[in-house]
Design a protein around this motif. Structure first.
Motif, PDB file in Angstrom:
ATOM      1  N   SER A 208      -0.770   8.040   2.954  1.00 43.71           N
ATOM      2  CA  SER A 208      -0.336   9.378   2.571  1.00 43.71           C
ATOM      3  C   SER A 208       0.962   9.646   3.326  1.00 43.71           C
ATOM      4  O   SER A 208       0.995   9.588   4.545  1.00 43.71           O
ATOM      5  CB  SER A 208      -1.388  10.426   2.914  1.00 43.71           C
ATOM      6  N   LYS A 209       2.010   9.912   2.563  1.00 43.63           N
ATOM      7  CA  LYS A 209       3.340  10.072   3.160  1.00 43.63           C
ATOM      8  C   LYS A 209       3.335  11.211   4.168  1.00 43.63           C
ATOM      9  O   LYS A 209       2.908  12.317   3.872  1.00 43.63           O
ATOM     10  CB  LYS A 209       4.367  10.347   2.073  1.00 43.63           C
TER      11      LYS A 209
ATOM     12  N   ALA B 119       0.020   7.959   9.033  1.00 39.03           N
ATOM     13  CA  ALA B 119       0.122   7.902   7.574  1.00 39.03           C
ATOM     14  C   ALA B 119      -1.057   7.163   6.956  1.00 39.03           C
ATOM     15  O   ALA B 119      -1.380   7.365   5.788  1.00 39.03           O
ATOM     16  CB  ALA B 119       1.437   7.232   7.166  1.00 39.03           C
ATOM     17  N   PHE B 120      -1.697   6.304   7.743  1.00 41.14           N
ATOM     18  CA  PHE B 120      -2.878   5.583   7.269  1.00 41.14           C
ATOM     19  C   PHE B 120      -4.153   6.110   7.937  1.00 41.14           C
ATOM     20  O   PHE B 120      -5.159   5.410   8.000  1.00 41.14           O
ATOM     21  CB  PHE B 120      -2.721   4.085   7.528  1.00 41.14           C
ATOM     22  N   ASP B 121      -4.114   7.347   8.424  1.00 45.42           N
ATOM     23  CA  ASP B 121      -5.260   8.041   9.028  1.00 45.42           C
ATOM     24  C   ASP B 121      -5.820   7.363  10.264  1.00 45.42           C
ATOM     25  O   ASP B 121      -7.037   7.241  10.431  1.00 45.42           O
ATOM     26  CB  ASP B 121      -6.381   8.243   7.994  1.00 45.42           C
ATOM     27  N   HIS B 122      -4.948   6.925  11.142  1.00 45.83           N
ATOM     28  CA  HIS B 122      -5.359   6.378  12.431  1.00 45.83           C
ATOM     29  C   HIS B 122      -4.736   7.228  13.534  1.00 45.83           C
ATOM     30  O   HIS B 122      -3.700   7.856  13.342  1.00 45.83           O
ATOM     31  CB  HIS B 122      -4.915   4.919  12.583  1.00 45.83           C
ATOM     32  N   GLY B 123      -5.365   7.220  14.690  1.00 39.50           N
ATOM     33  CA  GLY B 123      -4.907   8.033  15.798  1.00 39.50           C
ATOM     34  C   GLY B 123      -3.796   7.380  16.602  1.00 39.50           C
ATOM     35  O   GLY B 123      -3.381   6.238  16.349  1.00 39.50           O
TER      36      GLY B 123
ATOM     37  N   LYS C 213       0.822  -1.214   0.000  1.00 34.74           N
ATOM     38  CA  LYS C 213       0.000   0.000   0.000  1.00 34.74           C
ATOM     39  C   LYS C 213       0.851   1.257   0.000  1.00 34.74           C
ATOM     40  O   LYS C 213       0.461   2.279  -0.554  1.00 34.74           O
ATOM     41  CB  LYS C 213      -0.918   0.030   1.218  1.00 34.74           C
ATOM     42  N   ALA C 214       2.005   1.194   0.657  1.00 31.79           N
ATOM     43  CA  ALA C 214       2.878   2.366   0.752  1.00 31.79           C
ATOM     44  C   ALA C 214       3.773   2.518  -0.483  1.00 31.79           C
ATOM     45  O   ALA C 214       4.545   3.464  -0.571  1.00 31.79           O
ATOM     46  CB  ALA C 214       3.728   2.282   2.002  1.00 31.79           C
ATOM     47  N   GLY C 215       3.695   1.564  -1.411  1.00 27.36           N
ATOM     48  CA  GLY C 215       4.474   1.680  -2.640  1.00 27.36           C
ATOM     49  C   GLY C 215       5.815   0.991  -2.617  1.00 27.36           C
ATOM     50  O   GLY C 215       6.640   1.217  -3.501  1.00 27.36           O
TER      51      GLY C 215
ATOM     52  N   VAL D 293      10.453   2.399   8.850  1.00 26.04           N
ATOM     53  CA  VAL D 293      10.885   3.753   9.221  1.00 26.04           C
ATOM     54  C   VAL D 293      10.658   4.709   8.047  1.00 26.04           C
ATOM     55  O   VAL D 293      10.223   5.844   8.230  1.00 26.04           O
ATOM     56  CB  VAL D 293      12.360   3.735   9.684  1.00 26.04           C
ATOM     57  N   LYS D 294      10.921   4.239   6.821  1.00 26.31           N
ATOM     58  CA  LYS D 294      10.675   5.076   5.644  1.00 26.31           C
ATOM     59  C   LYS D 294       9.187   5.340   5.458  1.00 26.31           C
ATOM     60  O   LYS D 294       8.790   6.440   5.087  1.00 26.31           O
ATOM     61  CB  LYS D 294      11.262   4.414   4.397  1.00 26.31           C
ATOM     62  N   ILE D 295       8.347   4.330   5.720  1.00 23.37           N
ATOM     63  CA  ILE D 295       6.905   4.516   5.617  1.00 23.37           C
ATOM     64  C   ILE D 295       6.437   5.549   6.641  1.00 23.37           C
ATOM     65  O   ILE D 295       5.525   6.326   6.393  1.00 23.37           O
ATOM     66  CB  ILE D 295       6.170   3.172   5.800  1.00 23.37           C
TER      67      ILE D 295
END
Length: 127
Positions: free
Chosen positions: A124-125, A93-97, A41-43, A60-62
């Protein structure tokens, strides 16, 4: 009847070690499968999730850091704090809290990574 404790201890150490190994291997396999989907998903190539040390650097890059920051995992106590920060950043980055990230990406990682990997979450990076 007198039980020989050395024999009992030997059996406990053999089966205790075997059970621990099986549980650890199952944990690693589940985590690798879940992270494979997250990496995709992160590419990044999902196969990188199977390589034990490399997967940390790509995680770590993600999280939005340079892979060089992954070397902080070698410093005692700093590695725990940095792992929490990376988990929170990956969750963000994956819209979680932060609560989701701490409990499901840091404490019980396979569950959190399965949720992120197999849900409709988009990557989203981080800035």
């Amino acid at each position: 009847m007198d039980v020989d404790n050395t024999t009992l201890d030997q059996w406990q150490s053999v089966f205790g070690g075997t059970a621990g190994t099986i549980i650890g291997l199952a944990y690693y396999i589940l985590l690798a499968i879940a992270m494979w989907k997250v990496f995709t998903k992160a590419g990044y190539p999902g196969i990188l999730a199977l390589i034990p040390i490399v997967n940390w650097f790509f995680l770590v890059k993600i999280a939005g850091y340079s892979a060089w920051w992954g070397l902080l995992a070698l410093i005692p106590l700093v590695n725990v704090v940095f792992a929490i920060i990376v988990a929170i950043r990956v969750g963000r980055a994956f819209d979680h809290g932060a609560v989701f990230s701490f409990f499901l990406l840091f404490l019980i990682a396979p569950i959190g990574y399965f949720i992120i990997g197999f849900s409709a979450d988009r990557y989203s990076k981080p800035a």
